[in-house]
Write a protein that holds these residues in place. Structure first.
Motif, mmCIF file in Angstrom:
data_model
loop_
_atom_site.group_PDB
_atom_site.id
_atom_site.type_symbol
_atom_site.label_atom_id
_atom_site.label_comp_id
_atom_site.label_asym_id
_atom_site.label_seq_id
_atom_site.Cartn_x
_atom_site.Cartn_y
_atom_site.Cartn_z
ATOM 1 N N GLU A 12 0.833 -1.205 0.000
ATOM 2 C CA GLU A 12 0.000 0.000 0.000
ATOM 3 C C GLU A 12 0.869 1.258 0.000
ATOM 4 O OE1 GLU A 12 -3.129 0.339 -0.422
ATOM 5 O OE2 GLU A 12 -3.846 -1.715 -0.208
ATOM 6 N N TYR A 13 1.908 1.279 0.803
ATOM 7 C CA TYR A 13 2.805 2.434 0.832
ATOM 8 C C TYR A 13 3.460 2.648 -0.530
ATOM 9 C CZ TYR A 13 2.897 3.790 5.784
ATOM 10 O OH TYR A 13 2.581 4.280 7.024
ATOM 11 N N LEU A 14 3.957 1.578 -1.124
ATOM 12 C CA LEU A 14 4.640 1.706 -2.413
ATOM 13 C C LEU A 14 3.657 2.126 -3.506
ATOM 14 C CD1 LEU A 14 6.982 -1.425 -2.280
ATOM 15 C CD2 LEU A 14 7.539 0.949 -1.715
ATOM 16 N N GLU A 15 2.431 1.653 -3.417
ATOM 17 C CA GLU A 15 1.400 2.025 -4.388
ATOM 18 C C GLU A 15 1.104 3.524 -4.316
ATOM 19 O OE1 GLU A 15 -2.983 0.349 -5.827
ATOM 20 O OE2 GLU A 15 -2.164 -0.243 -3.888
ATOM 21 N N VAL A 16 1.004 4.055 -3.102
ATOM 22 C CA VAL A 16 0.748 5.489 -2.936
ATOM 23 C C VAL A 16 1.938 6.305 -3.431
ATOM 24 C CG1 VAL A 16 0.360 7.331 -1.250
ATOM 25 C CG2 VAL A 16 -0.902 5.198 -1.066
ATOM 26 N N LEU A 17 3.147 5.844 -3.171
ATOM 27 C CA LEU A 17 4.332 6.543 -3.672
ATOM 28 C C LEU A 17 4.340 6.564 -5.199
ATOM 29 C CD1 LEU A 17 7.024 5.208 -1.186
ATOM 30 C CD2 LEU A 17 6.571 7.627 -1.646
ATOM 31 N N TYR A 18 3.958 5.461 -5.808
ATOM 32 C CA TYR A 18 3.917 5.406 -7.272
ATOM 33 C C TYR A 18 2.819 6.303 -7.827
ATOM 34 C CZ TYR A 18 3.580 3.549 -11.998
ATOM 35 O OH TYR A 18 3.542 3.436 -13.364
ATOM 36 N N ARG A 19 1.677 6.309 -7.172
ATOM 37 C CA ARG A 19 0.556 7.136 -7.641
ATOM 38 C C ARG A 19 0.914 8.623 -7.621
ATOM 39 N NH1 ARG A 19 -3.297 4.943 -4.726
ATOM 40 N NH2 ARG A 19 -3.432 6.447 -3.038
ATOM 41 N N ASN A 20 1.720 9.021 -6.666
ATOM 42 C CA ASN A 20 2.082 10.430 -6.523
ATOM 43 C C ASN A 20 3.444 10.778 -7.104
ATOM 44 O OD1 ASN A 20 -0.072 11.826 -4.672
ATOM 45 N ND2 ASN A 20 0.271 9.810 -3.756
ATOM 46 N N GLY A 21 4.219 9.767 -7.503
ATOM 47 C CA GLY A 21 5.557 10.045 -8.027
ATOM 48 C C GLY A 21 6.067 8.927 -8.906
#
Length: 234
Positions: A12-21
């Protein structure tokens, strides 16, 4: 299936990082805290853990960006989520306001083989219902035609590098075209431009739905659909 050594929380953390960057831009702790609904202090502790695992680069008081390994995991889980949203809406006719939460529950257990089957059934989609790019698969093919020709999933191997579509790139990015996605009609249209895997590409900028690129020193203005489906190695 997603690597069982990687927890759903980390995904989930990596997914949010990818979505925003998705271009490995630095994402602030505040953004992560807001998106995940988690206190900033807890986010900071997790970022330190993710850096120790080699998934991110973390700068205290500024934020974090994905490493190559972190991006590989993030793209994989993001792809499964967005394909599932497409499947839930288009095939199962689930209410649009419910598909995000249901995809979140399903993405962590969807096998790679089932993901590939969904992609084929949905005719290699490039956008999820929110019009976000569906990342390319990590299977070692040059095109969807090659993938479709290999019937036995046990013979499929994984690509060792990450990809971004032209429409995801930052201006002035250069790279090698390494995958072209789409049905036969789209692949034929791209081939008619003289564009092929292995070509060197320089992306300049976008104006509306047209993307200005130079491919093998020839200038093109590509429509959105092509830009979504031509991927370079990053």
């Amino acid at each position: 299936m997603a690597d069982d050594k990687i927890s759903e929380n980390i995904e989930e953390y990596l997914e949010v990082l990818y979505r925003n960057g998705s271009n490995k831009e630095q994402v602030s702790t505040t953004t992560l805290s807001n998106d995940l609904g988690i206190a900033p202090g807890s986010v900071t502790q997790m970022l330190k853990k993710l850096e120790a695992l080699g998934y991110i680069n973390y700068t205290p008081y500024r934020g974090a960006s994905l490493t190559d390994e972190g991006m590989k995991i993030a793209q994989k889980i993001t792809r499964k989520h967005r394909i599932l949203e497409k499947f839930l809406l288009d095939i199962l006719k689930v209410k649009e306001e419910n598909i995000h939460d249901q995809a979140c529950e399903m993405e962590h257990t969807l096998s790679d083989e089932a993901e590939r089957a969904l992609c084929t059934m949905l005719h290699h989609p490039d956008l999820c219902p929110d019009n976000n790019i569906i990342p390319a698969c990590d299977l070692d093919f040059d095109s969807c035609q090659q993938c479709f020709s290999e019937k036995d999933f046990d013979n499929v191997i994984n690509r060792k590098f990450n990809l971004l579509s032209i429409s995801e790139l930052n201006p002035e990015t250069q790279g090698t075209i390494s995958f072209i996605r789409g049905n036969d009609d789209l692949l034929d249209s791209i081939a008619d431009y003289g564009i092929a895997v292995g070509d060197n590409l320089h992306y300049y900028n976008t104006d509306g739905n047209e993307y200005s690129v130079s491919i093998e020193d020839q200038d093109f203005s590509l429509p959105q659909e092509m830009a979504n489906n031509i991927f370079i190695r990053v």
